[in-house]
Design a protein around this motif. Structure first.
Motif, short mmCIF file in Angstrom:
data_model
loop_
_atom_site.label_atom_id
_atom_site.label_comp_id
_atom_site.label_asym_id
_atom_site.label_seq_id
_atom_site.Cartn_x
_atom_site.Cartn_y
_atom_site.Cartn_z
N HIS A 160 -8.15 0.81 -5.54
CA HIS A 160 -8.72 -0.45 -6.03
C HIS A 160 -7.70 -1.18 -6.91
CE1 HIS A 160 -11.75 -3.32 -6.98
NE2 HIS A 160 -11.70 -3.06 -8.28
N GLN A 161 -7.44 -2.42 -6.60
CA GLN A 161 -6.50 -3.27 -7.36
C GLN A 161 -5.09 -2.70 -7.41
OE1 GLN A 161 -8.71 -3.75 -11.10
NE2 GLN A 161 -9.15 -5.84 -10.50
N SER A 162 -4.72 -1.88 -6.42
CA SER A 162 -3.37 -1.33 -6.40
C SER A 162 -2.44 -2.24 -5.60
CB SER A 162 -3.35 0.06 -5.77
OG SER A 162 -3.58 -0.04 -4.38
N GLN A 163 -1.15 -2.04 -5.82
CA GLN A 163 -0.11 -2.63 -4.98
C GLN A 163 0.42 -1.54 -4.06
OE1 GLN A 163 -0.37 -6.06 -5.41
NE2 GLN A 163 1.83 -6.24 -5.81
N ALA A 164 1.21 -1.94 -3.09
CA ALA A 164 1.87 -0.96 -2.22
C ALA A 164 3.14 -0.48 -2.91
CB ALA A 164 2.18 -1.57 -0.87
N SER A 213 0.80 3.44 7.49
CA SER A 213 0.01 3.02 6.32
C SER A 213 0.94 2.75 5.14
CB SER A 213 -0.95 4.14 5.88
OG SER A 213 -1.72 4.60 6.95
N THR A 214 0.43 1.97 4.19
CA THR A 214 1.13 1.81 2.92
C THR A 214 0.59 2.84 1.92
OG1 THR A 214 -0.42 0.00 2.51
CG2 THR A 214 1.84 -0.61 3.08
N VAL A 215 1.28 2.97 0.79
CA VAL A 215 0.90 3.96 -0.23
C VAL A 215 0.50 3.21 -1.50
CG1 VAL A 215 1.76 5.83 -1.69
CG2 VAL A 215 2.41 5.73 0.73
N CYS A 216 -0.67 3.52 -2.03
CA CYS A 216 -1.16 2.85 -3.24
C CYS A 216 -0.36 3.30 -4.45
CB CYS A 216 -2.63 3.17 -3.45
SG CYS A 216 -3.64 2.77 -2.02
N ASP A 217 0.01 2.34 -5.31
CA ASP A 217 0.83 2.70 -6.48
C ASP A 217 0.01 3.14 -7.69
OD1 ASP A 217 -0.22 0.34 -7.47
OD2 ASP A 217 1.70 -0.70 -7.66
N SER A 218 -1.32 3.31 -7.50
CA SER A 218 -2.18 3.68 -8.63
C SER A 218 -1.80 5.05 -9.21
CB SER A 218 -3.65 3.67 -8.20
OG SER A 218 -3.79 4.20 -6.90
N SER A 219 -1.27 5.96 -8.38
CA SER A 219 -0.81 7.25 -8.93
C SER A 219 0.63 7.53 -8.48
CB SER A 219 -1.74 8.39 -8.49
OG SER A 219 -1.73 8.50 -7.08
N SER A 237 -4.17 0.58 6.84
CA SER A 237 -4.67 1.76 6.14
C SER A 237 -3.78 2.15 4.97
CB SER A 237 -4.86 2.92 7.12
OG SER A 237 -3.79 2.96 8.03
N ARG A 238 -4.33 3.00 4.08
CA ARG A 238 -3.69 3.32 2.80
C ARG A 238 -3.69 4.82 2.55
NH1 ARG A 238 -5.63 -1.80 -0.13
NH2 ARG A 238 -5.19 -3.22 1.60
N MET A 239 -2.68 5.25 1.82
CA MET A 239 -2.56 6.66 1.44
C MET A 239 -2.32 6.73 -0.07
SD MET A 239 -2.50 9.50 3.21
CE MET A 239 -1.47 10.27 4.40
N VAL A 240 -2.85 7.78 -0.70
CA VAL A 240 -2.61 8.03 -2.13
C VAL A 240 -2.01 9.43 -2.27
CG1 VAL A 240 -3.69 8.37 -4.39
CG2 VAL A 240 -4.54 6.60 -2.87
N TYR A 241 -0.97 9.54 -3.07
CA TYR A 241 -0.36 10.85 -3.34
C TYR A 241 -0.35 11.12 -4.83
CZ TYR A 241 1.58 10.70 1.40
OH TYR A 241 1.73 10.63 2.76
N GLN A 242 -0.48 12.40 -5.18
CA GLN A 242 -0.36 12.82 -6.58
C GLN A 242 0.31 14.19 -6.59
OE1 GLN A 242 -4.11 12.08 -8.39
NE2 GLN A 242 -3.40 12.61 -10.43
#
Length: 204
Positions: free
Chosen positions: A190-194, A127-133, A163-168
């Motif tokens: 939503h509207q994030s880049q990888a 999966s890629t990781v969303c850059d939102s956080s 698929s996507r992953m988010v980390y904080q």
């Protein structure tokens, strides 16, 4: 008791079980996904995504406690499965598994293994990781986990994996899996880049 040893998280590694106060290993004869699924489920690590023999995570020590394990896959514990207690194995045949809840990371598309788009292997898929956080702290945790030093530069890529992953992270955790994370939730992505990163070390 049961554990996985020699891996990068508690959900991958050499299968070790404890009997009569002594830890030992399992021989890889007849070792397959059905057997490994019982191990992963017992450890609350999801399901088996890869099985290995030939001491893939290093040779264990102590007795070899099971050979020719023959789980059907529904058993609650590894020791509920039919198996042979007498064996003709050595520790170079120790069985191991990677479970779905194990996370591993790579940087792809860069000059080496220390630069590129952040990709995570989880639940059997990359999966890629969303850059939102995704900030300096998250990048720092990843660079250190990969043995790549510290982050030099943040990059952005398109999401081209399914698929996507988010980390904080709140602090310098030992790996991203120790931070807060969520998988395949659309709102935070939503509207994030990888996310991508260039670390200051050099990798393979």
């Amino acid at each position: 008791a049961l554990r996985l040893a020699g891996g990068r998280s508690r959900c991958e590694g050499r299968v070790e079980m404890e009997e009569a106060g002594t830890w030992g290993t399992v021989c890889d004869d007849e070792w397959d996904l059905a057997d490994a699924n019982v191990v992963c489920r017992q450890l609350q690590c999801g399901w088996a995504v890869r099985v290995y023999g030939d001491a893939a995570f290093g040779r264990g020590s102590g007795p070899i406690l099971r050979d020719d394990v023959g789980c059907e896959g529904h058993e609650e514990h590894l020791w509920d499965c039919p198996a042979v207690l007498e064996h003709d194995c050595s520790h170079k045949e120790d069985a191991s598994v990677v479970c779905s809840e194990h996370q591993e990371w790579r940087l792809s598309g860069g000059r080496d293994g220390c630069a590129g788009r952040v990709e995570v292997f989880f639940r059997g898929t990359w999966s890629t990781v969303c850059d939102s956080s995704w900030y300096k702290l998250e990048a720092s945790v990843l660079c250190r986990t990969l043995g790549c030093g510290e982050p030099l530069q943040q990059l952005s890529f398109g999401h081209t994996l399914p698929s996507r992953m988010v980390y904080q992270c709140n602090s310098q955790e030992p790996s991203l899996a120790h931070c807060w994370w969520t998988y395949n939730k659309s709102a935070p992505c939503h509207q994030s880049q990888a996310a991508g990163v260039v670390c200051n070390g050099t990798g393979p």
